[in-house]
Design a protein around this motif. Structure first.
Motif, PDB file in Angstrom:
ATOM      1  N   LEU A   1     -17.492 -14.710  13.683  1.00  0.00           N
ATOM      2  CA  LEU A   1     -16.228 -14.907  13.464  1.00  0.00           C
ATOM      3  C   LEU A   1     -15.901 -16.502  13.415  1.00  0.00           C
ATOM      4  O   LEU A   1     -16.355 -17.371  14.360  1.00  0.00           O
ATOM      5  N   PRO A   2     -15.067 -17.158  12.485  1.00  0.00           N
ATOM      6  CA  PRO A   2     -14.825 -18.367  12.374  1.00  0.00           C
ATOM      7  C   PRO A   2     -14.356 -19.203  13.585  1.00  0.00           C
ATOM      8  O   PRO A   2     -13.207 -18.276  14.056  1.00  0.00           O
ATOM      9  N   GLU A   3     -14.631 -20.250  13.818  1.00  0.00           N
ATOM     10  CA  GLU A   3     -14.119 -20.864  14.863  1.00  0.00           C
ATOM     11  C   GLU A   3     -12.296 -21.166  14.624  1.00  0.00           C
ATOM     12  O   GLU A   3     -11.704 -21.206  15.788  1.00  0.00           O
ATOM     13  N   VAL A   4     -11.872 -20.993  13.460  1.00  0.00           N
ATOM     14  CA  VAL A   4     -10.294 -21.222  13.151  1.00  0.00           C
ATOM     15  C   VAL A   4      -9.611 -20.088  13.742  1.00  0.00           C
ATOM     16  O   VAL A   4      -8.484 -20.397  13.990  1.00  0.00           O
ATOM     17  N   ILE A   5     -10.276 -19.047  14.265  1.00  0.00           N
ATOM     18  CA  ILE A   5      -9.662 -18.121  14.736  1.00  0.00           C
ATOM     19  C   ILE A   5      -8.785 -18.540  15.911  1.00  0.00           C
ATOM     20  O   ILE A   5      -7.796 -17.851  16.565  1.00  0.00           O
ATOM     21  N   GLY A   6      -9.296 -19.563  16.759  1.00  0.00           N
ATOM     22  CA  GLY A   6      -8.603 -20.114  17.843  1.00  0.00           C
ATOM     23  C   GLY A   6      -7.198 -20.608  17.490  1.00  0.00           C
ATOM     24  O   GLY A   6      -6.390 -20.832  18.405  1.00  0.00           O
ATOM     25  N   ASN A   7      -6.794 -20.575  16.156  1.00  0.00           N
ATOM     26  CA  ASN A   7      -5.636 -21.326  15.812  1.00  0.00           C
ATOM     27  C   ASN A   7      -4.399 -20.118  15.614  1.00  0.00           C
ATOM     28  O   ASN A   7      -3.402 -20.397  15.399  1.00  0.00           O
ATOM     29  N   VAL A   8      -5.047 -19.000  15.530  1.00  0.00           N
ATOM     30  CA  VAL A   8      -4.111 -17.759  15.697  1.00  0.00           C
ATOM     31  C   VAL A   8      -3.325 -17.476  16.872  1.00  0.00           C
ATOM     32  O   VAL A   8      -3.667 -16.875  17.763  1.00  0.00           O
ATOM     33  N   ASN A   9      -2.435 -18.566  17.167  1.00  0.00           N
ATOM     34  CA  ASN A   9      -1.849 -18.618  18.530  1.00  0.00           C
ATOM     35  C   ASN A   9      -1.155 -17.188  19.190  1.00  0.00           C
ATOM     36  O   ASN A   9      -1.043 -16.921  20.462  1.00  0.00           O
TER      37      ASN A   9
ATOM     38  N   SER B   1     -16.393 -19.783  20.830  1.00  0.00           N
ATOM     39  CA  SER B   1     -15.692 -20.335  21.705  1.00  0.00           C
ATOM     40  C   SER B   1     -14.349 -20.471  21.606  1.00  0.00           C
ATOM     41  O   SER B   1     -13.487 -20.338  22.488  1.00  0.00           O
ATOM     42  N   ALA B   2     -14.182 -20.314  20.236  1.00  0.00           N
ATOM     43  CA  ALA B   2     -12.749 -20.522  19.913  1.00  0.00           C
ATOM     44  C   ALA B   2     -11.672 -19.174  20.519  1.00  0.00           C
ATOM     45  O   ALA B   2     -10.409 -19.188  20.550  1.00  0.00           O
ATOM     46  N   VAL B   3     -12.400 -18.064  20.745  1.00  0.00           N
ATOM     47  CA  VAL B   3     -11.745 -17.036  21.493  1.00  0.00           C
ATOM     48  C   VAL B   3     -11.257 -17.055  22.749  1.00  0.00           C
ATOM     49  O   VAL B   3     -10.106 -16.851  23.111  1.00  0.00           O
ATOM     50  N   GLY B   4     -11.629 -18.177  23.462  1.00  0.00           N
ATOM     51  CA  GLY B   4     -11.186 -18.747  24.666  1.00  0.00           C
ATOM     52  C   GLY B   4      -9.889 -19.608  24.675  1.00  0.00           C
ATOM     53  O   GLY B   4      -9.357 -19.858  25.689  1.00  0.00           O
ATOM     54  N   MET B   5      -9.585 -19.664  23.312  1.00  0.00           N
ATOM     55  CA  MET B   5      -8.397 -20.593  23.358  1.00  0.00           C
ATOM     56  C   MET B   5      -7.033 -19.691  22.793  1.00  0.00           C
ATOM     57  O   MET B   5      -6.068 -20.107  22.851  1.00  0.00           O
ATOM     58  N   LEU B   6      -7.216 -18.454  22.700  1.00  0.00           N
ATOM     59  CA  LEU B   6      -6.286 -17.345  22.596  1.00  0.00           C
ATOM     60  C   LEU B   6      -5.562 -17.088  23.745  1.00  0.00           C
ATOM     61  O   LEU B   6      -5.663 -16.189  24.291  1.00  0.00           O
ATOM     62  N   GLU B   7      -4.641 -17.934  23.981  1.00  0.00           N
ATOM     63  CA  GLU B   7      -4.008 -17.825  25.399  1.00  0.00           C
ATOM     64  C   GLU B   7      -3.061 -16.480  25.417  1.00  0.00           C
ATOM     65  O   GLU B   7      -2.834 -16.095  26.658  1.00  0.00           O
ATOM     66  N   LYS B   8      -2.534 -15.880  24.262  1.00  0.00           N
ATOM     67  CA  LYS B   8      -1.845 -14.651  24.585  1.00  0.00           C
ATOM     68  C   LYS B   8      -2.741 -13.450  24.201  1.00  0.00           C
ATOM     69  O   LYS B   8      -2.173 -12.274  24.297  1.00  0.00           O
ATOM     70  N   LEU B   9      -4.062 -13.833  24.307  1.00  0.00           N
ATOM     71  CA  LEU B   9      -4.954 -12.460  23.921  1.00  0.00           C
ATOM     72  C   LEU B   9      -4.717 -11.633  25.097  1.00  0.00           C
ATOM     73  O   LEU B   9      -4.924 -11.779  26.322  1.00  0.00           O
ATOM     74  N   GLU B  10      -4.601 -10.181  24.800  1.00  0.00           N
ATOM     75  CA  GLU B  10      -4.512  -9.127  25.826  1.00  0.00           C
ATOM     76  C   GLU B  10      -5.419  -8.115  25.987  1.00  0.00           C
ATOM     77  O   GLU B  10      -6.135  -7.539  26.780  1.00  0.00           O
ATOM     78  N   VAL B  11      -6.248  -8.110  24.669  1.00  0.00           N
ATOM     79  CA  VAL B  11      -7.191  -6.989  24.376  1.00  0.00           C
ATOM     80  C   VAL B  11      -8.231  -7.608  23.526  1.00  0.00           C
ATOM     81  O   VAL B  11      -8.024  -8.221  22.473  1.00  0.00           O
ATOM     82  N   LEU B  12      -9.533  -7.599  23.823  1.00  0.00           N
ATOM     83  CA  LEU B  12     -10.639  -8.088  23.393  1.00  0.00           C
ATOM     84  C   LEU B  12     -11.899  -6.949  23.327  1.00  0.00           C
ATOM     85  O   LEU B  12     -12.464  -6.633  24.498  1.00  0.00           O
TER      86      LEU B  12
END
Length: 838
Positions: free
Chosen positions: A532-540, A556-567
């Protein structure tokens, strides 16, 4: 006969599991499961029915099981959920609640409906309602539920009866157009019907209703019409509908037909079309018409010719004349006609109020003359052409400026969308699912400014061009788009909320994925994506991310998705980003990879955690997850070599968790579990499959389910007698010789003893007054079953070769299913139990 032949030919060599639900006619069984030989050896057939007589087929049905009503405790709990929105009554309502539960007689539907009816009402209102309910006999459930129906206002009742007769399983978003046009206030009415448990709206927006409530609604209509179909406002029975039209055709004085608002017809002969042509216009208040007929276009060669005032059908073996043009009632809002005859004239079609037009399965083409007349439907909201397999191009749609939903699913020949679609500025939904020859979409689709949901689930789509004006697109589904190799979502990225790329052969999500500012759900499962591309971290705004694909690395960009509820992440990745612990609102985390070596500290917001791996080197510590309610931890062998995980790790941290309700530990490495497990007061369900677990810890008393399997070192359980809430017990351990306290489990309903080679005896079961099912399998040393509780309904014994003694036959007063297996010693005992099956 053809269908029976197909079933037999295709399934006779296959082992199948077949479920036939709600069978109400013997002919249905005859058509689907006439003979055992139709299905391969080992097949299982389960039939549910409300008519026990249907199961009186000795050559087909081996066993029958009659469902019993709920016991008082569970009835009170279910009733309270609907009356008080909790598991028990408010103190001042306890007496009235027990009174209501007794009235319902243990029937779940009655408990739901009557509980919902009484919710929020005063003691005085409860008294009045319960008094009215108590006037009916205990078994007269329908008359009791009818009180809820009579309590509705006219709009609510009409919507309820519409659903009962025609709209179970239909998308509410479509039906609402008609209800709004008729000023039924659908939003408020649907809310009331849901609150009173009279209907349910599923997650896919489809309407659902219990069969009993459906029948109650239909009986209500029949009683109000004096049992005369022509006086009914709703006519759902095909035979009765044809009978009404036949009476009108021969000139009988049919009183009340002007009251009919909705009718369903089934035409099996071409000659029956004359009934519609001559009589339909007389149904002056008709708002819904459904016509189901055979595919006459595909079975006869018809030529429509005009002869004076007559329309003549000339077929190879049939000539039929009908009088006058085809005229629809002025009030008609919904026309649903499957297999609409392409030779029909629509010249005088009354389309003024038509909102929903469904011509599914018709063999009309883009050159069909009827399109010019459908243009008159200026108010059309929904056009459904599902399964129109002759349609190669959509018609000119520019006249339907009010169209909001266009459904073109399974149009197998469709290769082109007419550019006029760009004129549909109010279009909110388009489905092109399974249009297997549609390879491209017109540029004009980019002008659909109101489009909110676009379903392109098809293997044919190859390219999607840049759409810059789709500012409101929220749901974009590209499931099974295996040929899709170019797509650009620059224009619609700000609005897309739900993007699904399941089963696409793409190796990566769209390059512009970081521009999907409004994206809330992303599902890339079954892609060939390895990273998964690192730019996924920009999908705020992303809240749900699902990845079930050969994922080699979790960015590691997944850890930047502050609104993520389900992974959800399943693949072959070895590392979990450390910063995943920073996700402040993550509720659900599902991780599956044979290569996971370690799990970092996880966010304390987690409610549901699942982790499966075969390579873990250090047993994870989840003691910080104080909000965790569901934990599934599976750590198994790595087939490529020995695990680095410590030989005898401890899961002592489990006892520090505060709120778990479900706990499933499956690992050959876990040897001890914290004694503090007994403090988990919320734990309801516990499953243990730990080969090296040496002993059971003391268990919390509120457990309702306990499963202990593959725990090879456990020789005896600790005393289970304190588990007063336990209803299900499943045990299967090689060395186990004793189940202590089993005889004291007063609420036990199901007992499964499976693969217990060392167990030779079980305690006396006489006092287990609520036990309904015993399943014994592969217990070769078990010699005797003592005590036969009267409540037992199912006794299933397989491969218990040493079993010699069974309870006295007088013990089993309620036994309905007896499966003795093939053990010779058991055959001697079958006769002693055969009386309960007669």
């Amino acid at each position: 006969m053809e269908g029976k032949k197909v079933i037999k030919e295709r399934l006779c060599s296959k082992m199948v599991l077949l479920l036939l639900d709600d069978v109400d006619e013997a002919s249905q069984l005859d058509a689907l499961v006439q003979k055992r030989e139709w299905f391969g050896k080992g097949s299982k057939i389960i039939i549910t029915t409300r008519d026990q007589g249907i199961l009186n087929v000795p050559t087909l049905v081996d066993w029958t099981y009659e469902l019993t009503s709920m016991d008082f405790d569970h009835s009170l709990q279910l009733f309270s959920k609907h009356a008080f929105r909790r598991d028990y009554p408010i103190e001042q309502y306890i007496f009235h609640s027990e009174r209501a539960v007794n009235i319902c007689g243990g029937l779940p539907l009655a408990l739901e409906v009557i509980g919902s009816l009484l919710s929020g009402k005063s003691i005085e209102e409860w008294d009045a309602t319960l008094k009215e309910l108590e006037e009916f006999p205990h078994e007269d459930v329908q008359r009791k539920l009818m009180i809820s129906l009579k309590a509705l206002n006219e709009d609510q009742r009409k919507i309820f009866l519409d659903v009962a007769c025609f709209f179970i399983g239909i998308d509410k978003r479509i039906v609402i157009y008609m209800w709004e046009s008729c000023k039924f206030l659908p939003q408020q009415s649907l809310n009331t019907l849901q609150q009173r448990s009279l209907i349910k709206i599923r997650e896919d927006n489809r309407l659902w209703m219990h069969d009993w409530l459906r029948d109650i609604g239909r009986n209500f209509i029949q009683q109000g019409s004096g049992k005369k179909p022509e006086n009914q406002q709703w006519v759902w029975n095909h035979a009765q509908a044809l009978e009404i039209l036949e009476k009108m055709q021969i000139g009988d004085d049919v009183h009340g037909i002007g009251n009919i608002e909705a009718i369903c017809l089934k035409l099996v002969e071409i000659s029956q079309y004359s009934l519609i042509k001559q009589c339909l216009a007389s149904l002056s208040n008709l708002r819904f018409l459904q016509v189901d007929n055979k595919d006459f276009d595909g079975r006869t060669k018809s030529i429509l010719t005009q002869v004076g005032d007559f329309l003549c059908y000339q077929c190879s073996n049939f000539v039929h004349t009908t009088f006058g043009p085809f005229i629809l009632p002025e009030e008609l809002r919904w026309l649903s006609w499957n297999y609409f005859p392409k030779v029909f004239t629509l010249t005088n079609f009354s389309m003024r109020k038509i909102l929903i037009l469904d011509l599914s399965m018709s063999k009309i083409t883009e050159k069909w003359e009827g399109w010019s007349h459908i243009k008159l439907a200026k108010t059309l909201k929904v056009l459904n052409l599902t399964g129109c397999i002759k349609l190669r191009k959509t018609p000119d749609l520019s006249f339907h400026v009010n169209l909001e939903r266009l459904i073109l699913e399974s149009c197998e020949s469709l290769v082109q969308i007419d550019p006029s679609i760009s004129r549909l500025k109010k279009l909110v939904f388009v489905s092109l699912k399974d249009c297997c020859n549609l390879r491209e979409l017109p540029d004009e689709m980019g002008a659909l400014e109101s489009l909110g949901e676009l379903l392109l689930d098809s293997r044919a789509i190859e390219e999607i061009l840049e759409w810059r004006r789709m500012k409101k697109l929220e749901v974009l589904s590209l499931v099974k788009c295996t040929l899709l190799n170019k797509f650009n979502f620059v224009g619609c990225t700000p609005s897309v909320v739900n993007l699904s790329l399941v089963d696409s052969h793409s190796t990566q999500p769209p390059k512009s994925i970081e521009n999907f500012n409004s994206l809330i759900q992303l599902n890339v499962s079954s892609l060939n994506m390895q990273e998964l591309p690192e730019v996924i971290g920009n999908v705020n705004n992303l809240k749900v991310l699902k990845m079930r694909c050969p994922l080699r690395k979790l960015p590691s960009a997944v850890g930047m998705l502050e609104k993520l509820e389900v992974l959800e992440a399943w693949g072959t990745f070895a590392e979990i980003p450390i910063n995943i612990g920073n996700l402040p609102v993550l509720n659900i985390l599902l991780l599956g990879s044979p290569s996971i070596v370690a799990v970092p500290r996880l966010p304390e917001s987690l409610v549901n955690l699942c982790c499966k791996t075969t390579s873990m080197e250090t047993l994870a510590n989840f003691s910080n997850l104080l909000s965790l309610r569901n934990l599934r931890l599976t750590l198994w062998f790595n087939m490529e070599g020995p695990s680095k995980l410590e030989a005898v790790p401890s899961a002592r941290w489990i006892g520090t968790l505060c709120m778990p309700e479900f706990l499933n530990l499956s690992s050959p490495y876990i040897a001890t579990i914290s004694s503090d497990l007994v403090l988990l007061s919320q734990l309801k369900k516990l499953k243990l499959q730990c080969r090296n677990l040496q002993c059971l810890p003391k268990l919390p008393t509120n457990l309702s389910y306990l499963g202990i399997k593959l725990c090879q070192r456990i020789k005896t359980t600790n005393d289970l007698s304190n588990l007063k809430a336990l209803s299900d017990l499943v045990v299967g351990c090689d060395e186990l010789t004793d189940i202590r306290g089993l005889e004291s489990l007063e609420n036990l309903r199901t007992l499964e003893l499976v693969e217990l080679p060392s167990l030779s005896k079980v305690p006396d079961l006489t006092n287990l007054s609520k036990l309904k099912k015993i399943h014994l399998n592969d217990c070769p040393k078990l010699f005797e079953i003592r005590g036969g509780p009267e409540s037992l309904e199912i006794l299933h014994i397989v491969n218990c070769s040493n079993l010699q003694k069974l309870p006295k036959r007088s013990s089993f007063k309620n036994l309905k299913v007896w499966i003795p297996g093939t053990d010779p010693c058991l055959q001697k005992n079958v006769k002693s139990l055969s009386f309960v099956l007669k």
